[in-house]
Design a protein around this motif. Structure first.
Motif, PDB file in Angstrom:
ATOM      1  N   ARG A 170       0.823  -1.209   0.000  1.00 23.13           N
ATOM      2  CA  ARG A 170       0.000   0.000   0.000  1.00 23.13           C
ATOM      3  C   ARG A 170       0.858   1.260   0.000  1.00 23.13           C
ATOM      4  O   ARG A 170       0.584   2.220  -0.718  1.00 23.13           O
ATOM      5  N   LEU A 171       1.919   1.280   0.798  1.00 25.05           N
ATOM      6  CA  LEU A 171       2.732   2.488   0.920  1.00 25.05           C
ATOM      7  C   LEU A 171       3.607   2.725  -0.304  1.00 25.05           C
ATOM      8  O   LEU A 171       4.010   3.863  -0.567  1.00 25.05           O
ATOM      9  N   THR A 172       3.934   1.672  -1.035  1.00 22.24           N
ATOM     10  CA  THR A 172       4.783   1.839  -2.222  1.00 22.24           C
ATOM     11  C   THR A 172       3.990   1.726  -3.526  1.00 22.24           C
ATOM     12  O   THR A 172       4.592   1.723  -4.606  1.00 22.24           O
ATOM     13  N   ASP A 173       2.655   1.617  -3.410  1.00 20.05           N
ATOM     14  CA  ASP A 173       1.801   1.478  -4.602  1.00 20.05           C
ATOM     15  C   ASP A 173       2.194   0.263  -5.431  1.00 20.05           C
ATOM     16  O   ASP A 173       2.192   0.299  -6.674  1.00 20.05           O
ATOM     17  N   SER A 174       2.562  -0.815  -4.749  1.00 18.67           N
ATOM     18  CA  SER A 174       2.965  -2.040  -5.438  1.00 18.67           C
ATOM     19  C   SER A 174       1.779  -2.987  -5.575  1.00 18.67           C
ATOM     20  O   SER A 174       0.720  -2.798  -4.968  1.00 18.67           O
ATOM     21  N   ARG A 175       1.979  -4.063  -6.374  1.00 13.03           N
ATOM     22  CA  ARG A 175       0.906  -5.032  -6.610  1.00 13.03           C
ATOM     23  C   ARG A 175       1.249  -6.417  -6.082  1.00 13.03           C
ATOM     24  O   ARG A 175       0.371  -7.238  -5.879  1.00 13.03           O
ATOM     25  N   ILE A 176       2.541  -6.695  -5.896  1.00 12.65           N
ATOM     26  CA  ILE A 176       2.964  -8.005  -5.392  1.00 12.65           C
ATOM     27  C   ILE A 176       4.038  -7.800  -4.334  1.00 12.65           C
ATOM     28  O   ILE A 176       4.679  -6.742  -4.272  1.00 12.65           O
TER      29      ILE A 176
END
Length: 970
Positions: free
Chosen positions: A491-497
């Motif tokens: 969530r904090l790094t706007d990642s997906r995996i």
């Protein structure tokens, strides 16, 4: 009329004169040659003018009337009898103030002994202004009047010309040109006081240190700024810079005279070069200090002419000088403002943080370079309300509300919001805005500065996650806590995996542990926690482990060393992997991937912080589990040990205090209950008997951290029991305590006493037997001596000698048992090496031999017979050293303990003899001395060897191991 009276007596108008905000009026007011006074009329209750108050007067007023410091005074106080002597003035001034119709008249005004031509007008009801000129010299020629009017008109043209915008040096040149043209001056110049700038660059005055033309200060001097007429250059070597106090110009700038006028420059002693003046036909010189009221001196205005300067011209030039001074002050102030404005605009533009400015309409009209670089937009796009297009939708309404409400209230504000960054992502900003005002104090708008707090916000979120996890981890498995952290990291790094895996000891393989919730939804991960990936066979996703630092791959597809993805794995476009260290070993890796934009250092910081915090919690959980297990093991050992175990508090003086905890064995050993023992301490149970001094025991405990000693304690029934106590200082719950293991040595002491008694009996038997054998040997020796005398056969004589040698050897062996039986009988103890050497020295005849005993203060733990070792060494030196004259003993500390060196300057020991030196039976005497010495020392682990050089004396090195020596402080 009464209303008028009350209105005037009660009003609080600030009496600063008309046009107090007009700087141009003030310049004209101070520089005009006519006298000027601005006044307020005072009335009695019937409305009749009875007095007036001088609100403001110009310098010419004071010069013409001679009335000084009159501002704020009533005329009846300033000029006594004026009401009675000149009532017409009150009528005229009152009429003009009331009607507003201007009037002119002439009057012989005796109080100032002058005839005045007066013009009076009213700029405001009940106020009037008077402009007057001195017309006393009625006999002045019309031509002179024309000149004066011409000069005044010229001055007005000059002052009018400098009202237009232009650089100061250009305006000063206009003035000097105008003075030459208007007054017919030969040349005119203006100097300004500025910092010395040519002192090291060829100024001819800088090297003069004495005389009237000396340069007394290099900090400031007069700079020639404008020159017109005969001389137009301003960079001539002589007058481009003039020291303050030098020449007449420098004296005017720094002396008591504010001006100087002479009409005889060819003879006046105050003029420097009479010959030069004569050649040019110069007649007059006039110089005027440029000093505005309430300001410092700014420079000098001066001119030379080929005619006499009349008082009228002098007066006009003085007025002009005042106008020039005010002009310079105004221009310098405006230039300072311009430079300040330009400086701050440059400062704002180069400021490392975003800055904005809005006008009085709340519309933004300026953004600095950093703002535009942050948003990636142009200034035109951001102007007005355009900047709000970049605010995060969730923050827009709140942000605009704070901005507009603060603007309306003219109050500073602070707010945090997300603004779209140049890569399309949103960054948190801290925005601080404040109203600002122009030089007149009027509201001019708002200015604000912003700080990128995205990293701080993400760090706060990471810390908040850690706090939450800290509360949850006791109810979660390690894998669940790792998955919880991964979900936050995504969530904090706007990642997906995301993944979180352990690195096995040796850092050769990686063991997968868990993936984020989002990853498990889109990836078909089939391998379980039992799978291990060898580092050597893994792809780029373990580069962080290989390089031992965070690694970002923002173009995953183009990487040449990737080894493909397992079946069911979602494609990877970008990834960020961070190694987790525990001290210097990598214990895990955490990774996120598939962010829409590139990963950066900020993402690395957030992921590193999350990883560090979760690992600390995981380790704490593991440590707490291990601690609980360790505490249980300790409690099992504590309660089931065969010896008494005691935890004892340390008193203020370092001695044992009360018991903190004890096991059941301690209770059974002492006869006390646990509750009874916890109220007392070992000192209260002690009989006072110790195998060595108590202070010595405590010193060793605190210096070495541990000590073993023997003592006695009273049991509850009053009987004493011998104890061996092994004590260590340990830290328990952050506090140092004594951990003591106490053993009842009653049976051992009984056995030792029995052995000692048996040894005594054996020694007695040995002594009796040895005495009897020696007596028999003496009888045998007697018979052998008698046989030798009676027997004449040589062959039998040889046998008798051999028998004699054998009997002597038996005697030596028997005598050896006398020494050897005492070795190890008594317990070893601490002995002062220096003292036992001194005792051995006193037992020997050392006449003529110098002994250097440097062992004082060194104590060794050795058998009580250790003194015989040093006695034997010194006796051997005396017996075998031949030409010995000195003996030396010293010690030195080594990594393993301490080495005692015994040296003499005798013949030494041959290399052949060194091999057999400590063998029993070797030697020129009994062959037992060095053998016994080694045996005595070895009881406590001390060794002895000889390392001397043959022919140069002996060097015995006695090596005492650590723990078997101590050095007393002097």
């Amino acid at each position: 009329m009464n209303d008028r009276h009350e209105r005037h007596t009660g009003r609080k108008k600030t009496e600063e004169g008309p046009g107090e905000n007009s700087e141009k009026f003030r310049n004209l007011f101070d520089s005009m040659p006519e006298g000027f006074a601005y006044c307020r009329m005072l009335y009695d209750r019937e409305g009749k003018p009875v007095d007036w108050v001088y609100i403001s007067v110009n310098p010419a007023f004071e010069e013409i009337t001679g009335l000084k410091n009159i501002t704020g005074m009533k005329v009846t106080s300033a000029i006594r009898g004026i009401m009675e002597g000149y009532p017409e003035l009150f009528e005229i001034y009152g009429r003009v103030a009331e009607t507003g119709i201007p009037e002119k008249f002439e009057i012989d005004f005796a109080p100032v002994s002058k005839k005045l031509r007066i013009s009076v007008y009213s700029p405001e009801k009940e106020y009037f202004a008077v402009v007057f000129e001195d017309i006393t010299r009625l006999g002045i020629a019309e031509e002179e009047q024309k000149k004066i009017r011409s000069w005044q008109a010229g001055v007005n043209r000059i002052l009018g010309s400098v009202l237009s915008p232009a650089p100061l040096d250009r305006k000063l040149k206009i003035i000097t040109d105008g003075v030459v043209e208007t007054f017919g001056a030969e040349f005119c110049r203006i100097w300004l006081i500025e910092e010395g700038d040519l002192c090291e660059k060829g100024c001819i005055h800088a090297g003069i240190t004495e005389g009237p033309y000396a340069c007394r200060s290099h900090e400031k001097c007069l700079h020639l700024e404008a020159s017109s007429g005969r001389y137009t250059r301003i960079n001539g070597k002589l007058h481009r810079r003039i020291p303050l106090g030098s020449y007449k110009v420098g004296q005017i700038a720094s002396g008591d005279e504010i001006s100087f006028l002479t009409n005889d420059v060819q003879n006046d002693p105050q003029i420097e070069d009479h010959e030069w003046a004569g050649k040019l036909g110069l007649v007059s010189f006039a110089g005027y200090r440029l000093k505005p009221r309430d300001s410092e001196v700014m420079g000098v205005f001066a001119l030379f002419a080929k005619f006499e300067i009349s008082p009228d011209m002098d007066a006009i030039l003085k007025g002009l000088s005042r106008a020039i001074a005010l002009l310079i002050k105004k221009e310098i102030a405006e230039e300072t403002v311009r430079k300040s404005r330009d400086y701050f605009l440059k400062l704002f533009d180069d400021f490392p943080n975003p800055i904005w400015r809005a006008g009085t309409d709340a519309k933004c009209n300026y953004f600095n370079k950093e703002w535009l670089a942050f948003t990636g937009r142009t200034a035109e796009q951001e102007m007005g309300d355009g900047w709000t297009e970049g605010i995060h939708p969730d923050d827009l309404d709140r942000c605009v509300e704070i901005y507009t409400s603060s603007f309306q209230a003219r109050k500073p504000f602070e707010m945090e919001y997300r603004l779209r960054y140049n890569d399309g992502s949103y960054h948190w900003l801290f925005d601080s805005g404040k109203p600002f005002y122009d030089l007149n104090g009027s509201f001019a708008g708002y200015i604000g500065s912003c700080y990128d707090i995205n990293e701080r916000k993400l760090a706060e979120e990471a810390i908040r996650t850690s706090v939450e996890l800290n509360h949850l981890i006791d109810t979660m498995s390690v894998a669940d806590s790792m998955k919880y952290t991964l979900d936050v990291a995504e969530r904090l790094t706007d990642s997906r995996i995301g993944f979180f895996h352990f690195v096995n000891p040796g850092e050769e393989t990686i063991r997968p542990v868990t993936w984020s919730t989002g990853t498990l939804k889109i990836c078909n991960v089939t391998n379980g926690p039992e799978t291990e990936y060898p580092l050597s066979e893994s792809g780029v996703w373990v580069d962080a482990l290989r390089e031992r630092k965070p690694v970002i791959h923002n173009d995953y597809e183009s990487l040449p060393k990737k080894k493909g993805l397992p079946g069911g794995h979602v494609p990877v476009t970008r990834e960020l992997v961070v190694p987790i260290f525990d001290e210097n070993r990598i214990v895990a890796v955490i990774g996120v991937g598939n962010k829409a934009t590139n990963y950066d250092d900020q993402d690395t910081s957030v992921l590193s912080l999350l990883a560090k915090n979760v690992w600390m919690l995981i380790r704490r959980k593991n440590d707490e589990d291990a601690l609980r297990e360790s505490e249980q093991k300790f409690r099992d050992i504590f309660e089931n040990a065969n010896d008494a175990i005691e935890i004892i508090a340390i008193g203020e003086n370092g001695s044992p205090a009360n018991y903190i905890d004890i096991n059941d064995v301690a209770c059974r050993m002492s006869g006390y209950t646990k509750e009874e023992l916890l109220k007392i301490g070992p000192i209260k149970l002690s009989t006072g008997k110790f195998n060595r001094p108590f202070e010595e025991i405590m010193t060793e405990l605190h210096s070495a951290g541990h000590v073993r000693f023997e003592t006695e304690h009273y049991r509850k029934d009053g009987t004493a029991i011998p104890l061996e106590i092994n004590s260590h200082i340990v830290t328990l719950t952050g506090k140092k305590v004594i951990l003591a293991v106490t053993r009842d040595i009653t049976e051992r002491k009984r056995a030792e006493e029995a052995v000692k008694e048996a040894n005594n009996k054996l020694n007695m038997l040995s002594s009796i037997t040895r005495h009897d054998i020696l007596n028999m040997i003496m009888v045998i020796n007697g018979y052998l001596d008698l046989s030798k005398e009676l027997e004449t056969d040589p062959s039998l004589q040889e046998y008798i000698l051999k028998e004699k040698d054998a009997v002597d050897a038996i005697q030596h062996q028997i005598e050896f048992t006398r020494y050897y039986q005492d070795i190890g009988v008594e317990e070893p103890g601490w002995q002062d090496a220096g003292e036992i050497v001194g005792e051995a020295e006193r037992q020997l005849d050392m006449d003529g031999i110098a002994v250097d005993n440097s062992l004082k203060g060194l104590e060794i733990f050795a058998d009580p017979l250790a003194g015989k070792v040093f006695y034997n060494l010194m006796e051997n030196s005396l017996r075998h050293g031949e030409h010995i004259t000195s003996i030396g003993l010293s010690y030195s500390e080594t990594a393993d303990g301490v080495t005692i060196s015994y040296r003499d300057n005798g013949v030494g020991i041959s290399e052949e003899d060194k091999k057999k030196l400590f063998t029993r039976g070797f030697g020129k005497n009994t062959g037992l001395g060095l053998f016994l010495s080694r045996e005595i020392l070895s009881i406590t682990g001390i060794t002895i060897e000889e390392n001397g050089e043959p022919g140069k004396g002996v060097n015995f090195e006695i090596k005492v191991p650590g723990g078997k020596f101590r050095i007393k402080s002097s």
